[in-house]
Structures are given as C-alpha cells and as structure tokens.
Design an enzyme around this catalytic site. Structure first.
Site, PDB file in Angstrom:
ATOM      1  N   HIS A  20       0.849  -1.193   0.000  1.00  0.00           N
ATOM      2  CA  HIS A  20       0.000   0.000   0.000  1.00  0.00           C
ATOM      3  C   HIS A  20       0.883   1.241   0.000  1.00  0.00           C
ATOM      4  O   HIS A  20       2.124   1.139  -0.058  1.00  0.00           O
ATOM      5  CB  HIS A  20      -0.976  -0.013   1.182  1.00  0.00           C
ATOM      6  CG  HIS A  20      -0.315  -0.127   2.527  1.00  0.00           C
ATOM      7  ND1 HIS A  20       0.495   0.865   3.036  1.00  0.00           N
ATOM      8  CD2 HIS A  20      -0.330  -1.116   3.440  1.00  0.00           C
ATOM      9  CE1 HIS A  20       0.936   0.503   4.219  1.00  0.00           C
ATOM     10  NE2 HIS A  20       0.463  -0.703   4.490  1.00  0.00           N
ATOM     11  N   HIS A  23       4.035   1.360   2.355  1.00  0.00           N
ATOM     12  CA  HIS A  23       5.161   0.542   1.890  1.00  0.00           C
ATOM     13  C   HIS A  23       5.842   1.215   0.697  1.00  0.00           C
ATOM     14  O   HIS A  23       7.070   1.271   0.617  1.00  0.00           O
ATOM     15  CB  HIS A  23       4.675  -0.843   1.446  1.00  0.00           C
ATOM     16  CG  HIS A  23       4.004  -1.634   2.527  1.00  0.00           C
ATOM     17  ND1 HIS A  23       2.831  -2.326   2.323  1.00  0.00           N
ATOM     18  CD2 HIS A  23       4.331  -1.836   3.823  1.00  0.00           C
ATOM     19  CE1 HIS A  23       2.486  -2.937   3.446  1.00  0.00           C
ATOM     20  NE2 HIS A  23       3.374  -2.644   4.372  1.00  0.00           N
ATOM     21  N   CYS A 130      -1.009 -10.218  22.579  1.00  0.00           N
ATOM     22  CA  CYS A 130      -1.946  -9.757  21.541  1.00  0.00           C
ATOM     23  C   CYS A 130      -1.596 -10.500  20.253  1.00  0.00           C
ATOM     24  O   CYS A 130      -0.470 -10.379  19.752  1.00  0.00           O
ATOM     25  CB  CYS A 130      -1.842  -8.247  21.320  1.00  0.00           C
ATOM     26  SG  CYS A 130      -2.774  -7.731  19.853  1.00  0.00           S
ATOM     27  N   CYS A 133      -0.673  -8.161  17.277  1.00  0.00           N
ATOM     28  CA  CYS A 133       0.687  -7.596  17.279  1.00  0.00           C
ATOM     29  C   CYS A 133       1.747  -8.674  17.333  1.00  0.00           C
ATOM     30  O   CYS A 133       2.928  -8.384  17.141  1.00  0.00           O
ATOM     31  CB  CYS A 133       0.906  -6.697  18.494  1.00  0.00           C
ATOM     32  SG  CYS A 133      -0.212  -5.322  18.586  1.00  0.00           S
ATOM     33  N   CYS A 147      -5.121  -3.898  24.151  1.00  0.00           N
ATOM     34  CA  CYS A 147      -3.977  -3.603  23.293  1.00  0.00           C
ATOM     35  C   CYS A 147      -4.154  -2.199  22.710  1.00  0.00           C
ATOM     36  O   CYS A 147      -5.198  -1.902  22.128  1.00  0.00           O
ATOM     37  CB  CYS A 147      -3.904  -4.631  22.161  1.00  0.00           C
ATOM     38  SG  CYS A 147      -2.902  -4.050  20.777  1.00  0.00           S
ATOM     39  N   HIS A 150      -4.806  -2.538  18.753  1.00  0.00           N
ATOM     40  CA  HIS A 150      -5.973  -3.246  18.222  1.00  0.00           C
ATOM     41  C   HIS A 150      -7.243  -3.025  19.034  1.00  0.00           C
ATOM     42  O   HIS A 150      -8.327  -3.407  18.589  1.00  0.00           O
ATOM     43  CB  HIS A 150      -5.675  -4.747  18.132  1.00  0.00           C
ATOM     44  CG  HIS A 150      -4.644  -5.066  17.088  1.00  0.00           C
ATOM     45  ND1 HIS A 150      -3.295  -5.029  17.364  1.00  0.00           N
ATOM     46  CD2 HIS A 150      -4.763  -5.383  15.780  1.00  0.00           C
ATOM     47  CE1 HIS A 150      -2.624  -5.339  16.258  1.00  0.00           C
ATOM     48  NE2 HIS A 150      -3.478  -5.546  15.288  1.00  0.00           N
ATOM     49  N   LYS A 298     -12.492  11.520   1.587  1.00  0.00           N
ATOM     50  CA  LYS A 298     -12.535  12.775   0.865  1.00  0.00           C
ATOM     51  C   LYS A 298     -12.433  12.521  -0.647  1.00  0.00           C
ATOM     52  O   LYS A 298     -13.138  13.115  -1.441  1.00  0.00           O
ATOM     53  CB  LYS A 298     -11.379  13.647   1.336  1.00  0.00           C
ATOM     54  CG  LYS A 298     -11.558  15.074   0.961  1.00  0.00           C
ATOM     55  CD  LYS A 298     -10.541  15.938   1.659  1.00  0.00           C
ATOM     56  CE  LYS A 298     -10.380  17.219   0.868  1.00  0.00           C
ATOM     57  NZ  LYS A 298      -9.016  17.699   0.918  1.00  0.00           N
ATOM     58  N   LYS A 301     -15.646  11.281  -2.019  1.00  0.00           N
ATOM     59  CA  LYS A 301     -16.706  12.278  -2.055  1.00  0.00           C
ATOM     60  C   LYS A 301     -16.553  13.187  -3.269  1.00  0.00           C
ATOM     61  O   LYS A 301     -17.503  13.423  -4.006  1.00  0.00           O
ATOM     62  CB  LYS A 301     -16.676  13.119  -0.783  1.00  0.00           C
ATOM     63  CG  LYS A 301     -18.011  13.090  -0.129  1.00  0.00           C
ATOM     64  CD  LYS A 301     -18.286  14.009   1.032  1.00  0.00           C
ATOM     65  CE  LYS A 301     -17.216  14.903   1.498  1.00  0.00           C
ATOM     66  NZ  LYS A 301     -17.253  15.242   2.888  1.00  0.00           N
TER      67      LYS A 301
HETATM   68  O1  ME8 Z   1       6.403  -3.795  10.517  1.00  0.00           O
HETATM   69  N1  ME8 Z   1       2.741   5.751   6.388  1.00  0.00           N
HETATM   70  O2  ME8 Z   1       6.107  -4.683   8.409  1.00  0.00           O
HETATM   71  P1  ME8 Z   1       4.882  -3.798   7.842  1.00  0.00           P
HETATM   72  C1  ME8 Z   1       4.048   5.620   6.139  1.00  0.00           C
HETATM   73  N2  ME8 Z   1       7.649  -6.725   9.014  1.00  0.00           N
HETATM   74  N3  ME8 Z   1       4.691   4.432   6.116  1.00  0.00           N
HETATM   75  C2  ME8 Z   1       3.987   3.333   6.386  1.00  0.00           C
HETATM   76  C3  ME8 Z   1       2.602   3.398   6.662  1.00  0.00           C
HETATM   77  C4  ME8 Z   1       1.984   4.681   6.650  1.00  0.00           C
HETATM   78  N4  ME8 Z   1       0.673   4.854   6.862  1.00  0.00           N
HETATM   79  N5  ME8 Z   1       2.186   2.134   6.883  1.00  0.00           N
HETATM   80  C5  ME8 Z   1       3.249   1.312   6.731  1.00  0.00           C
HETATM   81  C6  ME8 Z   1       6.658  -4.622   9.652  1.00  0.00           C
HETATM   82  N6  ME8 Z   1       4.339   2.025   6.428  1.00  0.00           N
HETATM   83  C7  ME8 Z   1       7.768  -5.640   9.895  1.00  0.00           C
HETATM   84  C8  ME8 Z   1       9.091  -4.906   9.754  1.00  0.00           C
HETATM   85  S1  ME8 Z   1      11.743  -4.841   9.677  1.00  0.00           S
HETATM   86  C9  ME8 Z   1      13.000  -5.763  10.199  1.00  0.00           C
HETATM   87  C10 ME8 Z   1      10.298  -5.767   9.973  1.00  0.00           C
HETATM   88  C11 ME8 Z   1       5.683   1.477   6.122  1.00  0.00           C
HETATM   89  O3  ME8 Z   1       4.450  -4.465   6.590  1.00  0.00           O
HETATM   90  C12 ME8 Z   1       6.726   2.000   7.074  1.00  0.00           C
HETATM   91  O4  ME8 Z   1       7.987   1.828   6.482  1.00  0.00           O
HETATM   92  O5  ME8 Z   1       3.888  -3.537   8.893  1.00  0.00           O
HETATM   93  C13 ME8 Z   1       6.573   1.052   8.220  1.00  0.00           C
HETATM   94  O6  ME8 Z   1       7.663   1.103   9.094  1.00  0.00           O
HETATM   95  C14 ME8 Z   1       6.442  -0.260   7.491  1.00  0.00           C
HETATM   96  O7  ME8 Z   1       5.671   0.069   6.329  1.00  0.00           O
HETATM   97  C15 ME8 Z   1       5.782  -1.371   8.276  1.00  0.00           C
HETATM   98  O8  ME8 Z   1       5.593  -2.449   7.403  1.00  0.00           O
END
Ligand code: ME8
Length: 635
Positions: A20, A23, A130, A133, A147, A150, A298, A301
């Site tokens: 998304h 990422h 949890c 998490c 949590c 969540h 938004k 809309k």
């Molecule tokens: O935490 N805004 O993976 P994950 C900005 N596998 N960046 C965002 C975001 C947002 N709304 N949402 C996600 C994990 N990210 C573990 C990490 S590392 C050794 C293991 C990005 O799939 C951001 O880089 O939940 C965040 O730190 C990461 O996706 C979390 O990815």
C-alpha cells in the site's frame, strides 16, 4: 573513486497484506536516497536492500484465509511486492525474503553466537499476548486492559521460552545514543527512545513453542522452539550481506536504516542491543519518518470513486506520484494524502514550472537554430544558482530532508524562469550573440537540473537529458561536478532533438482549489503587456457554427467561411487552409472574435476572426469543450 560506502535498508514488509501507500513511500524514499548516493559516491559504492518478512502467526492466518499453504501464499504475495516495485521503477540491489535458506542459516548462527556467549536463557513467562501484534504487553503498556493498537483484550499466556538478556545492555545503549546524537533521527524519535530507556529495560522473549507455531525458524540449540518475529526479521539487514563471512558485509556494514515510527522500538532498542551482544558494530543511523493519513473518504466524495493511492501512479505517472510523496511530507512528520493535492502539485510544479521551462527553451533552440546551440561565452551566468542548489540538495539529503532538497531544485527552476523573462529570447533576434548566449545558458542549466533531479524523478530526468542530446549523463556525472560544469566552459554545444512533453496538465475536476502552497505563476511564452478585466471585456468572443467553407482562388492560406451566431450569419476569412482544408470545416463549432472591425482580404469582407492555438508551427482550432449553442458568449 571514494572508499566511502552507503548501505540503506527499508523494513521488510509483512506479506499478510499487499503493498500500500506506506510501503511504497518508504521504498521510494530509499530508492531516491540510493540514487542520490550513487551520484555522489559512484554506483558500486551504494547498496539498497528491501524485501519481505514472511514468518509468524499472522502470515499463517492470512494464508489459511486465502485457502493456500503458507509457502504458496508467501511466494505469491512476495511476488506482488516485487512486481509493484518494478512498476514504480524502484531498483533495489537485493530483495530479501526471510523464508530463503541463506537468511535462515544466518539467523541460526546469530542465535547460537549469543546463546554461546550466555545472553540467551530459558525461563518462564506469563504475559498479556496480543495475537494481532504478535507480542506480549506489560500491564503498564495496556490501555484500559486492551492492546493500544488493536483495542482488543489480550490473552494471558504462561509458557516456558527463551529470553535475550536485553536489560544487560541498557546502560551501553543510553551511552551510545548520547555519544552519537544523530544515531536516531529526527531528534523527536531520539527523545522518545531516551524517555523509554529511563525505565528499566526488560529481557526480550525470543521464542515460541513449535507446537503452537511451526511457521518460523527452529532454534539451533532447541528444536522444540522456533524464533520469534524480531530475532528473525531484524537479522535480514546482515544476512542479506552474507554475514558473517560475506565480502558485501565487510564492505557495507554498518547500515543506515529507514523505517516509519511504528517500528521505532524494535529498531532503536532491540536491534542495537542484539548487535552488541553478537559483537557487531551498531548501525550508523536510524532514520524515522512519519505516517501517511489517507483521506480516502474525501477522495470518494469529490470524485465519486475510491482511488487507491498506488493506482494514482498508473493514472498520473510514476514520477508525478514520486514527486508528490517526496515533496509533500516533511521527513519525520505525518502528512495527509489526497488526490486533489497531487493534481495541484502536478499542475503547478511539474507541468508549469518545470515542463514549460524545458519545452520553451528547447523549442526556441529548434526554431532558431535547427536544434544546435553552440557555446557563445563563458561568463557562467547562473552558475552560482546551480552551486547553491547543488549544495542545498546535498545538505538536505544528508538529513533525509527530501522535501527541502526538492524545494532547492525548484528555486533553481524559478531563477531560470526569471532569467528568461528578463532576457526575453523569444522577442530577440536569433542571430544576436546575446540570444544565443541566453539559450545556451538555459540549456546548460536544464542539463544540471536534470542531473540534480535524477534521484527524485529518474524517468523525467532521463527524458530531459535525451531531449538535450545527453542521454548518458547521469552515469558519468558525479554530484560534486554539477556546479563546476558551468564555470570556465570553453567549448560546448547542445543538440536538441524531438522535444518530449514532460508532464501534461491535468484538468481539475473539483470546484474548490485544493489547499496546497501557492506557487508563483510561471513566465508565459511571450510576456504580453498586462490588461485589466475591463480591457478583456471589450473583446466580444462568441461561439460560432460553421455552415460552409470554400477555398479562395489565388490564395494558399485563406479559406472563406460562412458561420452562424444564433440567428445571424456572417462571412469570415481565416488563414488556416493549410491546417484545416475547406472540406473539414462544415459543422464545426469555433470561437470567433465577433467585434473585430471588418477587413477586406482578397476582395472579401471578413466579419470576425477565428481563434486557434499555435505550438511550434502546429495550429489547432479552439472549440467549446462541450456542445453549446452558437452565439454563446465566451467569458
Ligand atoms: O512492521 N505511512 O512490516 P509492515 C508511512 N515486518 N509508512 C507506512 C505506513 C503509513 N501509513 N504504513 C506502513 C513490519 N508504512 C515488519 C518490519 S523490519 C525488520 C520488519 C511502512 O508491513 C513503514 O515503512 O507492517 C513502516 O515502518 C512499514 O511500512 C511497516 O511495514
């Protein structure tokens, strides 16, 4: 070539969901930084790693929901990540997967090393777990017994497990952070970590009984257990380089890590203490960005549809998408994402400021000199502006301040626009030495601009360089050369080919202008004198319908039109025959200057003038965008 190396990582993303905006954002930041460092240090000196995190309960659950085996599921979703990065033009040196054998071997070796050193012990633990998490919470961390992420009540689980003596390294870590003020940056996150470290640091549970969780890496010293989340995932940063013996590890470690604030604690606390326990140097910097808030509601809309942010890269182009996310978010802070703001930035910064400047300069060089402009003098005009921009970009990128770096490049673009407005090459004699000098300088600066832009907007920069006849420049120019390119240049020439349109303007579909920073208006192609609205109202513009058209004997250009304005019929002579032959006119709706004094052309009285737009000799008629009755007034 410099000995300095630059190793940059993103988090490895969970494969329980498809990629998304968040990422994509972190990976775009990393790609941009890696490209910038390649310009600065040379391609071979830079290593950029991303990948996927593929073990754990959550993945098993997601696979079950999709009706697939865990392996088939992780293969498929990981493939989607890889494909998405290719679609966005992101070019990591390696895409690591935690289910790969080399990674698993490295994790086991790391565990064994710490176990042998006595920093992993077996004990009993009871805690609030949890499942969302995949971690235990202490009483204190829960909010009203729930949590905090969540908002669900965790399950109390008591079991025997292996623990890492993290608490042992607390004082060392606090001291390290104090001695390296930018170990964690920006400062707000460093402060957050230091505040957390004021409380005693508990040991970290690192295993799960294999009876409960099989989708993990078995502990090398007890195969009744598998390792758990962070002791698997974090190690990717060194397993990817072939730790312990890999050449890449020797060359590139320590890393600069890039993450969002959600995974600050594991990276700022678990990871450095793990490295310390294993006898490895800590990472260089942990760079922490904020969160995108996605204004889906938004979007739906105002546009009647829900637009997924990644689809916007397809809709508006990869570079427009990259530009928006890099420019809009101040590193470290949260930002809102909206399609309207993206379109506003695209129109103002990309189509107007950059796109117009580029096409204006290149088209003039083609029109005046058939595409070739030769060096006329070496007074290095605007060289200081280029130096300033290059220095500001370098300083900003040192702090991961992408938005500031782009603002510095746009300041150079704006200086170049002003330089053209001041010198008005479109009004001067092409053969005048000054005209040549101005256009040569402008081309020179566009070349430097393209190089500065390459890390941020690689496709655009490459097209800009192509148009300037210098397609391979980014490979051969090092960043510190950019400023000096302009000074003392004795010879040189630019050979302009086809002029690509860099960014088409997007028609805004919302009534209200989006709330983004207002940009100064770009210089028009020809700077006409300014008029008031009253002046404009003196021109009576009308929609007219063409009834018939015929060629005028003896004239190559003129065509005689019979047009209708409401109930009135008129004759108008237009010099457009070469672009619109007589048989193409009937039925067209056009825009007419209706109150022009009648003039006689080839003995025919013309009662008005047809409006058309010209672009480098190509003529296009202006017409109402939707059907509207003839005689309608244009306002
Ligand atoms: O935490 N805004 O993976 P994950 C900005 N596998 N960046 C965002 C975001 C947002 N709304 N949402 C996600 C994990 N990210 C573990 C990490 S590392 C050794 C293991 C990005 O799939 C951001 O880089 O939940 C965040 O730190 C990461 O996706 C979390 O990815």
């Amino acid at each position: 070539m410099s000995d300095e190396t630059f190793y940059l990582t993103t988090p490895i993303y969970y494969v329980n969901a498809t990629p998304h905006l968040g990422h994509a954002y972190t990976t775009i930041l990393a790609d941009t930084m890696a490209r910038f460092q390649k310009l600065r240090l040379g391609t071979e000196q830079v290593y950029f790693l991303t990948g996927t995190d593929e073990h754990g309960d959550k993945i098993v659950q997601a696979a079950a929901q999709a009706g697939e085996s865990p392996q088939a599921y992780v293969d498929r979703i990981s493939g989607i990540f890889l494909e998405t990065w290719a679609r966005l033009g992101l070019a990591p040196n390696q895409f690591i997967r935690t289910t790969g054998e080399p990674h698993k071997r490295a994790v086991q070796r790391f565990l064994q090393q710490i176990y042998d050193a006595g920093d992993i012990y077996f004990g009993e633990y009871g805690g609030h777990y949890c499942f969302g998490c995949e971690r235990f919470y202490t009483e204190k961390e829960l909010e009203d017994g729930k949590c905090p992420d969540h908002q669900t009540t965790p399950t109390f689980i008591k079991e025997q497990n292996y623990f890492f003596r993290m608490g042992k390294y607390q004082e060392w870590l606090i001291d390290h952070i104090h001695r390296h003020p930018d170990f964690i940056r920006p400062e707000r996150y460093r402060n957050e970590v230091l505040a957390f470290l004021r409380e005693p640091l508990e040991d970290l549970c690192i295993s799960r009984p294999a009876a409960r969780l099989t989708w993990g890496i078995p502990l090398p010293f007890d195969d009744r257990y598998v390792t758990y989340v962070w002791f698997d995932a974090l190690i990717n940063y060194i397993s990817a380089l072939g730790w312990p013996d890999g050449d890449a590890f020797r060359r590139f470690w320590p890393a600069q890590h890039l993450i969002a604030k959600d995974i600050l604690k594991p990276h700022a606390i678990y990871w450095p203490t793990m490295l310390k326990a294993a006898g490895l140097p800590p990472f260089r910097h942990l760079n922490v960005h904020g969160y995108w808030r996605i204004e889906e509601a938004k979007m739906s809309k105002s546009r009647g549809t829900v637009v997924r942010p990644l689809d916007l890269a397809d809709k508006y182009g990869v570079d427009a998408f990259r530009y928006f996310v890099l420019r809009e978010m101040t590193f470290g802070l949260d930002a809102g994402f909206s399609e309207d703001a993206l379109v506003a930035r695209l129109n103002a910064d990309l189509a107007n400021d950059l796109g117009n400047l580029y096409s204006r300069v290149l088209k003039l060089i083609r029109r005046y000199y058939g595409g070739t402009v030769t060096h006329a003098s070496d007074n290095g005009e605007l060289a200081d502006a280029v130096h300033t921009a290059a220095a500001a970009v370098a300083a900003a990128m040192e702090r991961f301040a992408y938005s500031e770096a782009l603002a510095a490049i746009w300041s150079l673009i704006s200086s170049t626009n002003k330089y053209l407005v001041t010198n008005e090459p479109w009004k001067s004699d092409p053969e005048d030495a000054r005209t040549k000098e101005v256009l040569f300088t402008a081309a020179e600066i566009l070349h430097a601009t393209a190089t500065l832009l390459w890390p941020f907007l690689p496709q655009t920069a490459e097209r800009m360089l192509q148009g300037l006849g210098a397609p391979n420049s980014t490979a051969s120019i090092h960043f510190h050369d950019i400023g000096s390119l302009l000074k003392g240049r004795q010879t040189g020439q630019w050979q302009v080919g086809e002029v690509p349109s860099l960014f088409p303007r997007i028609q805004a579909t919302v009534a209200k202008p989006p709330a983004v920073e207002k940009k100064s208006a770009p210089a028009p192609e020809v700077t006409p004198e300014q008029i008031t609205i009253e002046d404009f109202r003196r021109v009576d513009l009308r929609v007219a319908e063409v009834i018939e058209a015929e060629a005028i004997k003896g004239s190559k250009k003129l065509v005689k039109l019979r047009v209708k304005l409401n109930d009135e019929e008129r004759t108008v002579v237009a010099g457009l025959k070469e672009h619109y032959p007589p048989e193409s006119w009937a039925g067209k709706r056009i825009i007419l200057v209706a109150n022009l004094k009648p003039t006689s052309l080839m003995g025919i009285t013309s009662q008005g003038m047809v409006l058309a737009a010209e672009d480098d000799g190509r003529i296009v008629l202006l017409a109402p965008e939707q059907p509207i009755s003839s005689g309608s007034k244009v306002r």
